[in-house]
Enzyme design. Structure first.
Site, PDB file in Angstrom:
ATOM      1  N   GLY A  74      33.405  30.014  -2.159  1.00 56.24           N
ATOM      2  CA  GLY A  74      33.308  28.560  -2.114  1.00 56.24           C
ATOM      3  C   GLY A  74      32.022  27.993  -2.672  1.00 56.24           C
ATOM      4  O   GLY A  74      32.008  26.887  -3.222  1.00 56.24           O
ATOM      5  N   THR A 103      42.031  31.585   1.223  1.00 56.66           N
ATOM      6  CA  THR A 103      42.333  30.219   1.654  1.00 56.66           C
ATOM      7  C   THR A 103      43.712  29.788   1.175  1.00 56.66           C
ATOM      8  O   THR A 103      44.105  30.130   0.066  1.00 56.66           O
ATOM      9  CB  THR A 103      41.290  29.274   1.030  1.00 56.66           C
ATOM     10  OG1 THR A 103      40.031  29.600   1.577  1.00 56.66           O
ATOM     11  CG2 THR A 103      41.610  27.822   1.261  1.00 56.66           C
ATOM     12  N   GLY A 141      32.123  26.401   3.277  1.00 64.08           N
ATOM     13  CA  GLY A 141      32.347  26.613   1.841  1.00 64.08           C
ATOM     14  C   GLY A 141      32.927  25.378   1.183  1.00 64.08           C
ATOM     15  O   GLY A 141      32.655  24.243   1.582  1.00 64.08           O
ATOM     16  N   ASP A 142      33.753  25.612   0.193  1.00 64.52           N
ATOM     17  CA  ASP A 142      34.330  24.508  -0.580  1.00 64.52           C
ATOM     18  C   ASP A 142      35.570  23.894   0.070  1.00 64.52           C
ATOM     19  O   ASP A 142      35.916  22.734  -0.180  1.00 64.52           O
ATOM     20  CB  ASP A 142      34.748  25.027  -1.966  1.00 64.52           C
ATOM     21  CG  ASP A 142      35.800  26.130  -1.870  1.00 64.52           C
ATOM     22  OD1 ASP A 142      35.674  26.999  -0.972  1.00 64.52           O
ATOM     23  OD2 ASP A 142      36.758  26.132  -2.667  1.00 64.52           O
TER      24      ASP A 142
HETATM   25  N1  ASP Z   1      37.019  29.236  -0.467  1.00 63.60           N
HETATM   26  C1  ASP Z   1      36.851  29.792   0.842  1.00 63.60           C
HETATM   27  C2  ASP Z   1      35.452  29.632   1.291  1.00 63.60           C
HETATM   28  O1  ASP Z   1      34.555  29.780   0.491  1.00 63.60           O
HETATM   29  C3  ASP Z   1      37.204  31.212   0.923  1.00 63.60           C
HETATM   30  C4  ASP Z   1      38.604  31.523   0.504  1.00 63.60           C
HETATM   31  O2  ASP Z   1      39.066  31.122  -0.540  1.00 63.60           O
HETATM   32  O3  ASP Z   1      39.291  32.183   1.261  1.00 63.60           O
HETATM   33  O4  ASP Z   1      35.234  29.423   2.465  1.00 63.60           O
END
Ligand code: ASP
Length: 331
Positions: free
Chosen positions: A245, A191, A221-222
């Site tokens: 996340g 991300t 996700g987060d």
């Molecule tokens: N945090 C993101 C998620 O859980 C994944 C990522 O960091 O690429 O969707």
């Protein structure tokens, strides 16, 4: 892939900034002035982002150096990655869910605590700009799925097929085993979370992702969750996250880090505590990656992760640097 390429081709600083000689002289002057007045001058403008998204941080810097707002800087910065078809973790070209659908998540937060988010949105290339429109042009904070997509069309965003041939072929290959095992620091979670401080000292943040590759349909996700993947409090600072996340949501990681800074911790100390809270909830299982970055009102930055390998970019008048994050588990 970009991050791997960078690891081969470029020099990484240890956590903290490394000045180019040209910029050092400018910074030295500032330091001398601060020492003379006894006050430490805030570092601004400044952009910081997760991973080695150097084109994105350069774009944000282009906005900031000309006196643009931190909100414009983070939006324009992360749009660079959303538009990059070779980036398989953000925007067009992102890895699909297990049914072959690319679903995007994004959120944005400004200096006044306004925020907007889109969740699990298909067919729109720039979720961060839709999130900004949710923030600025609706009474709501989050729009999800079909509603978010419909809203985007109403605001003039075009319909785009987000599944590139490369991501499609990889997904077809993945289906042969259908094993869902996110691998640490391997590009199925990268991300982009970005924070910026403008010349006025105002802080904004943005976070955008295609989420975990081959996730269950509808999984969020987060990254688009204010407080988890991103949080900004203009009185204190901001934080943003990358990695698995679900673990960041469980600890409301970015909000936690900003609150820890409010209580007096430095961005670095606050990121470390954020990771340790996650570790404390996962005593038996630490085979996943989380990376946090943070900035405070003074322009001090920090980053911390579970496993070695996470990097973050900083861009200030001192230079444009890829910082290797310190990690809970040592190399
Ligand atoms: N945090 C993101 C998620 O859980 C994944 C990522 O960091 O690429 O969707």
């Amino acid at each position: 892939m970009q991050r791997r390429k960078f690891l081969k081709n470029s020099t990484i600083g240890t956590a903290g900034l490394i000045s180019t000689p040209l910029m050092a002289s400018c910074q030295d002057q500032k330091k001398a002035k601060s020492a003379a007045t006894g006050a430490s001058e805030p570092i601004r403008p400044l952009a910081i982002c997760t991973w080695d998204f150097h084109n994105a941080s350069a774009e944000a810097w282009a906005v900031l150096k000309d006196g643009g707002s931190s909100l414009d800087a983070v939006e324009r910065g992360v749009r660079v990655e959303e538009a990059d078809v070779d980036n398989q973790t953000v925007g067009i070209g992102g890895r699909p869910d297990r049914d072959g659908k690319v679903t995007l998540d994004a959120c944005i937060m400004d200096k006044d605590g306004n925020c907007g988010a889109v969740l699990c949105m298909q067919n729109i290339a720039h979720p961060i700009s839709v999130a900004r429109k949710v923030m600025e042009e609706t009474p709501h904070v989050m729009l999800a799925g079909k509603g978010a997509e419909q809203f985007a069309y109403e605001k003039g965003f075009g319909k785009v097929d987000l599944l590139t041939e490369k991501s499609k072929q990889e997904w077809i290959e993945w289906k042969k085993t259908s094993q869902y095992e996110p691998i640490i620091n391997i590009e199925n979670h990268d991300t982009i979370g970005m924070l910026a401080i403008d010349r006025n000292g105002d802080i904004s943040g943005a976070c955008t992702t295609s989420g975990m590759g081959y996730k269950m349909a509808g999984r969020v996700g987060d990254s688009p969750i204010i407080g988890a993947g991103l949080f900004v409090d203009n009185e204190v600072g901001g934080a943003t996250a990358t990695g698995v996340g679900e673990e960041v949501v469980r600890t409301v990681g970015s909000f936690l880090i900003v609150e820890l800074m409010r209580q007096g911790k430095s961005p670095q100390e606050a990121c470390e505590e954020g990771v340790k809270r996650i570790i404390a909830k996962n005593k038996e299982k630490q085979d996943f990656q989380i990376g946090f970055i943070a900035v405070n009102k003074k322009g001090e930055t920090g980053g911390y992760c579970i496993h070695p390998g996470f990097t973050f970019r900083t861009y200030t008048e001192q230079g444009h640097v890829n910082n290797l994050s310190d990690s809970y588990i040592k190399p």
